[in-house]
Design a protein around this motif. Structure first.
Motif, mmCIF file in Angstrom:
data_model
loop_
_atom_site.group_PDB
_atom_site.id
_atom_site.type_symbol
_atom_site.label_atom_id
_atom_site.label_comp_id
_atom_site.label_asym_id
_atom_site.label_seq_id
_atom_site.Cartn_x
_atom_site.Cartn_y
_atom_site.Cartn_z
ATOM 1 N N LYS A 1 0.908 -1.220 0.057
ATOM 2 C CA LYS A 1 0.098 -0.012 -0.012
ATOM 3 C C LYS A 1 0.921 1.371 0.136
ATOM 4 N N ILE A 2 0.505 2.191 -0.892
ATOM 5 C CA ILE A 2 1.219 3.415 -0.813
ATOM 6 C C ILE A 2 0.425 4.737 -0.386
ATOM 7 N N ILE A 3 1.057 5.394 0.620
ATOM 8 C CA ILE A 3 0.333 6.471 1.403
ATOM 9 C C ILE A 3 1.101 7.763 1.250
ATOM 10 N N SER A 4 0.167 8.793 1.234
ATOM 11 C CA SER A 4 0.960 10.011 1.066
ATOM 12 C C SER A 4 0.028 11.363 1.823
ATOM 13 N N SER A 5 0.368 12.133 2.264
ATOM 14 C CA SER A 5 -0.454 13.396 2.840
ATOM 15 C C SER A 5 -0.116 14.562 2.682
ATOM 16 N N TYR A 6 -0.756 15.554 2.517
ATOM 17 C CA TYR A 6 -0.422 17.001 2.575
ATOM 18 C C TYR A 6 -1.522 17.837 3.152
ATOM 19 N N ASP A 7 -1.090 19.114 3.512
ATOM 20 C CA ASP A 7 -2.356 19.902 4.156
ATOM 21 C C ASP A 7 -2.579 21.043 3.276
ATOM 22 N N LYS A 8 -3.545 22.000 3.724
ATOM 23 C CA LYS A 8 -3.971 22.959 2.798
ATOM 24 C C LYS A 8 -2.820 23.918 2.103
ATOM 25 N N ASN A 9 -1.903 24.045 2.730
ATOM 26 C CA ASN A 9 -0.627 24.938 2.202
ATOM 27 C C ASN A 9 0.073 24.145 1.135
ATOM 28 N N PHE A 10 -0.367 22.781 1.068
ATOM 29 C CA PHE A 10 0.598 22.027 -0.004
ATOM 30 C C PHE A 10 -0.270 21.506 -1.455
ATOM 31 N N VAL A 11 -1.655 22.113 -1.332
ATOM 32 C CA VAL A 11 -2.691 21.816 -2.330
ATOM 33 C C VAL A 11 -2.085 21.719 -3.573
ATOM 34 N N ASP A 12 -1.555 22.739 -4.168
ATOM 35 C CA ASP A 12 -1.069 23.039 -5.536
ATOM 36 C C ASP A 12 -0.239 21.869 -5.984
ATOM 37 N N VAL A 13 0.735 21.600 -5.147
ATOM 38 C CA VAL A 13 1.773 20.627 -5.383
ATOM 39 C C VAL A 13 1.010 19.243 -5.261
ATOM 40 N N GLY A 14 0.533 18.833 -4.127
ATOM 41 C CA GLY A 14 0.026 17.729 -3.631
ATOM 42 C C GLY A 14 -1.263 17.037 -4.495
ATOM 43 N N ASN A 15 -1.799 18.204 -5.191
ATOM 44 C CA ASN A 15 -2.833 17.664 -6.070
ATOM 45 C C ASN A 15 -2.480 17.097 -7.556
ATOM 46 N N ILE A 16 -1.188 17.562 -7.765
ATOM 47 C CA ILE A 16 -0.404 16.665 -9.042
ATOM 48 C C ILE A 16 0.102 15.512 -8.483
ATOM 49 N N THR A 17 1.318 15.908 -7.631
ATOM 50 C CA THR A 17 1.756 14.511 -7.288
ATOM 51 C C THR A 17 0.897 13.257 -6.705
ATOM 52 N N SER A 18 -0.043 13.549 -6.047
ATOM 53 C CA SER A 18 -0.912 12.765 -5.690
ATOM 54 C C SER A 18 -1.538 11.766 -6.839
ATOM 55 N N LYS A 19 -1.868 12.546 -7.846
ATOM 56 C CA LYS A 19 -2.207 11.945 -9.022
ATOM 57 C C LYS A 19 -1.374 10.722 -9.644
ATOM 58 N N THR A 20 -0.250 11.158 -9.595
ATOM 59 C CA THR A 20 0.966 10.295 -10.009
ATOM 60 C C THR A 20 1.132 9.125 -9.203
ATOM 61 N N ILE A 21 0.802 9.215 -7.838
ATOM 62 C CA ILE A 21 0.792 8.067 -7.044
ATOM 63 C C ILE A 21 -0.390 7.210 -7.338
ATOM 64 N N GLU A 22 -1.626 7.829 -7.553
ATOM 65 C CA GLU A 22 -2.744 6.972 -7.779
ATOM 66 C C GLU A 22 -2.468 6.270 -9.058
ATOM 67 N N ASN A 23 -2.087 6.734 -10.056
ATOM 68 C CA ASN A 23 -1.940 6.318 -11.387
ATOM 69 C C ASN A 23 -0.848 4.906 -11.411
ATOM 70 N N TYR A 24 0.301 5.346 -10.547
ATOM 71 C CA TYR A 24 1.279 4.306 -10.481
ATOM 72 C C TYR A 24 0.486 3.013 -9.554
ATOM 73 N N ALA A 25 -0.146 3.390 -8.701
ATOM 74 C CA ALA A 25 -0.746 2.294 -7.662
ATOM 75 C C ALA A 25 -1.743 1.422 -8.656
ATOM 76 N N ARG A 26 -2.683 2.111 -9.424
ATOM 77 C CA ARG A 26 -3.579 1.579 -10.259
ATOM 78 C C ARG A 26 -2.857 0.631 -11.260
ATOM 79 N N LYS A 27 -1.570 1.043 -11.930
ATOM 80 C CA LYS A 27 -0.949 0.352 -12.969
ATOM 81 C C LYS A 27 -0.347 -1.011 -12.433
ATOM 82 N N PHE A 28 0.093 -0.965 -11.167
ATOM 83 C CA PHE A 28 0.568 -2.124 -10.661
ATOM 84 C C PHE A 28 -0.383 -2.863 -9.477
#
Length: 230
Positions: A1-28
């Motif tokens: 299982k892959i986990i990550s987390s970020y707060d409201k001050n990191f939304v602009d970055v986290g919204n992009i990076t979290s999508k890459t995590i989701e795509n990677y997790a689904r791929k494998f």
């Protein structure tokens, strides 16, 4: 299982990076989750220790992989499972870093291996549950510039940069014998100094040590080149 987390001050970055995590997790076919950032009264970087330990306590997966919110998977990233084994408990990356003590030899740089906690993988085990509890209890590092990473460096005995004593980098075999150091492909940090901390063929790029505007520019460049997909 892959986990990550970020707060409201990191939304602009986290919204992009979290999508890459989701795509990677689904791929494998991995599980993934983005738990809310807890309020612990400590600097945010510390909270990963609590989040990872909570996942280990569930004992629902074989391994828990933590990825900082300023790190992302590339579209052609390979399967991390091939780098894991049942003999080790902890999997992370270290980088050569210069030691600012100088050297007696011309045209040389004194370097030391420094762990980086932006990407870490823990086998689900009682050993790691206790290890993470020991890290959390290192309260003298709560406000250290490296936060939880300094606590881990202390516990595993690779703490020369903390104590300014190179003799303090021999390591604690009780932990080092259970750690597998992964290649830089799994935590490639863009280099801005004479010592390279990046891989020529990364699976994860970690945008450590730069501000969020530069992170957004970096991410958008990789999106436009098709190197990451969101």
């Amino acid at each position: 299982k892959i986990i990550s987390s970020y707060d409201k001050n990191f939304v602009d970055v986290g919204n992009i990076t979290s999508k890459t995590i989701e795509n990677y997790a689904r791929k494998f076919n991995f599980k993934f989750e983005f738990p809310n950032m807890p309020e612990t009264g400590r600097p945010k970087s510390w909270n990963k220790i609590q989040l990872i330990r909570n996942e280990l306590l569930k004992k629902e997966s074989d391994f828990i992989m933590w990825v900082d919110a300023d790190a992302f998977f590339l579209a052609d990233a390979i399967n991390i499972i091939n780098s894991l084994d049942s003999l080790n408990e902890i999997f992370l990356v270290n980088h050569y870093c210069s030691v600012h003590k100088g050297t007696n030899y011309a045209n040389t740089i004194l370097t030391i291996n420094r762990i980086n906690c932006g990407v870490m993988i823990f086998k689900v085990s009682d050993f790691n549950i206790n290890f993470l509890e020991n890290i959390w209890n290192k309260e003298n590092y709560i406000n250290h510039p490296w936060w939880e990473q300094a606590a881990i460096m202390d516990i595993i005995g690779l703490k020369a940069e903390i104590t300014s004593n190179l003799k303090d980098h021999k390591g604690n075999d009780n932990y080092l014998n259970k750690i597998k150091f992964l290649p830089k492909e799994w935590n490639s940090i863009p280099s801005y100094s004479e010592i390279s901390t990046e891989s020529i063929n990364p699976s994860i790029i970690h945008l450590a040590g730069i501000n969020n505007n530069k992170r957004i520019d970096f991410l958008n460049e990789y999106i436009n080149k098709g190197k990451i997909k969101i």
